[in-house]
Design a protein around this motif. Structure first.
Motif, mmCIF file in Angstrom:
data_model
loop_
_atom_site.group_PDB
_atom_site.id
_atom_site.type_symbol
_atom_site.label_atom_id
_atom_site.label_comp_id
_atom_site.label_asym_id
_atom_site.label_seq_id
_atom_site.Cartn_x
_atom_site.Cartn_y
_atom_site.Cartn_z
ATOM 1 N N PHE A 3 0.847 -1.194 0.000
ATOM 2 C CA PHE A 3 0.000 0.000 0.000
ATOM 3 C C PHE A 3 0.885 1.247 0.000
ATOM 4 C CE2 PHE A 3 -2.915 -3.191 1.531
ATOM 5 C CZ PHE A 3 -4.128 -2.818 0.981
ATOM 6 N N ARG A 37 -7.956 2.290 1.714
ATOM 7 C CA ARG A 37 -8.396 2.314 3.116
ATOM 8 C C ARG A 37 -7.920 3.611 3.741
ATOM 9 N NH1 ARG A 37 -4.206 -2.481 5.017
ATOM 10 N NH2 ARG A 37 -2.298 -1.262 4.760
ATOM 11 N N ASP A 46 -10.103 -2.698 12.502
ATOM 12 C CA ASP A 46 -11.523 -2.597 12.173
ATOM 13 C C ASP A 46 -11.772 -1.252 11.509
ATOM 14 O OD1 ASP A 46 -14.255 -2.838 11.976
ATOM 15 O OD2 ASP A 46 -14.563 -1.891 13.933
ATOM 16 N N PRO A 47 -12.014 -1.180 10.243
ATOM 17 C CA PRO A 47 -12.110 -2.310 9.321
ATOM 18 C C PRO A 47 -10.750 -2.933 9.023
ATOM 19 C CG PRO A 47 -12.233 -0.260 8.110
ATOM 20 C CD PRO A 47 -12.203 0.114 9.554
ATOM 21 N N PHE A 48 -10.762 -4.218 8.836
ATOM 22 C CA PHE A 48 -9.510 -4.955 8.666
ATOM 23 C C PHE A 48 -9.014 -4.932 7.223
ATOM 24 C CE2 PHE A 48 -7.360 -9.149 8.061
ATOM 25 C CZ PHE A 48 -6.224 -8.831 8.782
ATOM 26 N N LEU A 49 -9.931 -5.085 6.302
ATOM 27 C CA LEU A 49 -9.539 -5.176 4.892
ATOM 28 C C LEU A 49 -9.695 -3.829 4.193
ATOM 29 C CD1 LEU A 49 -11.450 -8.483 3.991
ATOM 30 C CD2 LEU A 49 -9.000 -8.253 4.433
ATOM 31 N N ARG A 51 -10.818 -1.701 0.758
ATOM 32 C CA ARG A 51 -12.002 -1.837 -0.093
ATOM 33 C C ARG A 51 -11.626 -1.640 -1.558
ATOM 34 N NH1 ARG A 51 -13.355 -3.220 4.231
ATOM 35 N NH2 ARG A 51 -14.982 -2.400 5.587
ATOM 36 N N ARG A 206 -17.409 -8.899 -3.610
ATOM 37 C CA ARG A 206 -16.660 -8.725 -2.372
ATOM 38 C C ARG A 206 -15.241 -9.222 -2.600
ATOM 39 N NH1 ARG A 206 -19.159 -8.512 2.499
ATOM 40 N NH2 ARG A 206 -21.405 -8.252 2.342
ATOM 41 N N MET A 207 -14.276 -8.495 -2.093
ATOM 42 C CA MET A 207 -12.890 -8.920 -2.268
ATOM 43 C C MET A 207 -12.187 -9.034 -0.930
ATOM 44 S SD MET A 207 -11.420 -6.947 -5.580
ATOM 45 C CE MET A 207 -12.253 -7.068 -7.163
ATOM 46 N N GLY A 208 -11.244 -9.970 -0.866
ATOM 47 C CA GLY A 208 -10.399 -10.065 0.308
ATOM 48 C C GLY A 208 -9.094 -9.340 0.050
ATOM 49 N N CYS A 209 -8.291 -9.916 -0.868
ATOM 50 C CA CYS A 209 -6.926 -9.409 -1.044
ATOM 51 C C CYS A 209 -6.800 -8.403 -2.184
ATOM 52 C CB CYS A 209 -5.975 -10.567 -1.277
ATOM 53 S SG CYS A 209 -6.297 -11.487 -2.798
#
Lengths: 243, 298
Positions: A3, A37, A46-49, A51, A206-209
């Motif tokens: 990031f 993010r 929180d939030p962990f991931l 967007r 929805r995405m994780g990584c």
């Protein structure tokens, strides 16, 4: 995932959505997305991931994202002065000039990639029309950034009553259709356009990584099974999808 | 006085079942795709792609992932192209590191045949038996039902290959299962997998994802499991579960782990940062990774 910390250069309301601008001198293709993010590790439990957001626009120096505040992740993004973003990700729209006039269809916050797509088509000299569909007049305020676009609202308060497809007077005049919006809208676009014309759809998952590692953003394909929205997509040729 | 400067590389190196690893970090199975290998150069001591199964698996229908506090729940369902296509594409994961392969079957026979197939491939240094996937209907976690079933499946795999095998276990009953895996011939144990979990969208009144919880939320559970297992077995333990920082890596090694897997953390951080945090920690305490193992002061 790497990031990058970037400063928010400008933030403005667009209807009920937010447009957020940050400096990004690298290349951006229409239809590509970023993971974004408000803050990074170790604050971000929180939030962990992060967007995923499609690029709204990119003028070579400054990138912008269009998003709707839906939860904590987007609420924090909506007030952050500095944010963290990944590099541009995924496969965007494939642009050719051989298909004649193009129709760009967007639904709700899915109008995001149409701005940069329209810019690029103009640069390529490809004639195109933009059509936007919204739930109601307040969300339709986002159409101000798309002068000349056709419009529909589900509640009929602005433009043609109905979906974005209802706003298109004659879909058969277009050689290519590019669309982004909720998956049911994209399925309807695919059905309406039919198999004979170039039709590319930018899907929402929805995405994780965001980089293909987690296999979370599965999209069913006609060849069987699932592919990843983040690497094989988020833009797919309509005929490839099993919708 | 002669002060010997040890190179960072030497300080980070560990040995796992006779296999030299230049760092103690290994990607957890299913969390590093070949498309992202360029981003992680220099981070890992071994490569470990997503679990392979005898036949192709489409995986579970979406939604497959949901966020939680300090973690995520996934239900991917072991999506993979099957072992033959997996082996055809395996060279993509050859980045000059020992290659470990995660394997899963629905039955004992499948596990045995898969280990034989993978064991015969000279590119593969070791096989990790995924005995603890919470997201498949048969096989998966049922192999971790108790020491008898763990022993049975590890014994079948042991007979099928001479390659080092690691048994990846769930946290429940982990000490008994670890002893069983060791006595059946496992060369190492991967402790642990995700924890069965559920997310619900209260606004839509929908169950969202029923799957496995990962991320920093599960780290203390994994740390306890690693610590307890390390006190109960002789074989090396690979720590896994919520490792998100270099200090986390050190904690798992202090608990007794020989190597440590990085999974969900790599979605939210650059894994290079985790390795450099570990290196900074080692500088600070004046130790090598190999010295950390089980080196709690009390």
């Amino acid at each position: 995932m790497k990031f990058y910390g970037v400063s928010v250069e400008e933030r403005k309301a667009s209807g009920r959505y937010t447009v957020l601008r940050y400096r990004w001198p690298g290349l951006v293709e229409p239809g590509q997305f970023v993971m974004a993010r408000a803050v990074g590790w170790p604050v971000t439990l929180d939030p962990f991931l992060a967007r995923p957001f499609s690029f709204y626009d990119h003028d070579g120096e400054v990138a912008s994202l269009l998003f709707e505040v839906r939860g904590r992740g987007t609420a924090l993004l909506d007030r952050a002065h500095k944010i963290e973003v990944s590099a541009p990700l995924g496969c965007g729209f494939q642009l050719g000039s051989s298909s004649g006039k193009a129709a760009l269809l967007g639904g709700g916050v899915g109008i995001a990639p149409l701005k940069i797509l329209g810019r690029r088509l103009t640069e390529l000299g490809v004639p195109h029309d933009v059509f936007l569909g919204f739930a109601d007049a307040p969300t339709a305020g986002a159409a101000r950034d798309f002068p000349g676009a056709g419009m529909a609202t589900m509640d009929g308060s602005l433009g043609t009553p109905g979906t974005v497809l209802d706003a298109v007077p004659n879909l058969t005049e277009y050689g290519a259709v590019y669309a982004c919006g909720p998956n049911p809208m994209l399925a309807a676009v695919k059905r309406t356009v039919g198999p004979d014309r170039l039709c590319q759809l930018s899907v929402e998952e929805r995405m994780g990584c965001g980089n293909g590692s987690c296999n979370g953003c599965a999209v069913p394909v006609r060849s069987g099974g699932y592919v990843r929205s983040c690497v094989e997509g988020p833009v797919f040729r309509a005929e490839a999808l099993a919708w | 006085m002669v002060v010997r400067e040890r190179k960072t590389e030497t300080r980070l190196a560990v040995e796992l079942c006779g296999i030299p690893l230049r760092t103690p970090l290994i990607p957890a199975s299913g969390t590093l795709t070949k498309e992202a290998l360029g981003e992680v150069e220099g981070v890992y001591g071994a490569m470990l792609p997503k679990t392979t199964t005898p036949a192709p698996r489409a995986g579970n229908p979406p939604p497959r992932v949901a966020e939680t506090y300090a973690g995520m729940v996934n239900s991917i369902g072991l999506q993979n192209p099957g072992v033959e296509r997996f082996l055809e594409g395996l060279d993509a994961f050859d980045i000059g590191l020992p290659l470990f392969v995660s394997a899963a079957g629905d039955t004992l026979e499948e596990f045995g045949a898969l280990c034989e197939r993978l064991g015969a491939d000279e590119r593969i240094s070791a096989i990790e038996l995924n005995l603890s996937c919470p997201n498949v209907e048969c096989g998966g976690l049922t192999f971790c039902a108790g020491p008898a079933s763990v022993e049975e499946v590890v014994a079948v795999c042991r007979r099928a290959t001479g390659k080092p095998i690691f048994a990846k276990l769930t946290f429940e009953g982990v000490v008994e299962n670890a002893r069983a895996a060791e006595s059946a011939g496992a060369d190492a144990l991967t402790i642990m997998n995700t924890i069965p979990a559920l997310t619900i969208d209260a606004h839509r009144r929908e169950a969202l994802v029923r799957g496995g919880l990962s991320g920093p939320a599960i780290k203390p559970v994994a740390l306890r499991a690693v610590y307890d297992v390390c006190g109960a077995v002789e074989v090396p333990v690979i720590g896994s579960g919520g490792v998100t920082s270099g200090i986390d890596v050190a904690e798992f090694m202090l608990a007794g782990a020989t190597a440590v897997q990085i999974g969900t953390a790599s979605f939210v951080r650059d894994p290079k940062e985790i390795l450099s945090e570990l290196a900074s920690y080692l500088d600070k305490v004046g130790l090598d990774t190999a010295d950390l193992m089980g080196a709690l002061s009390s």
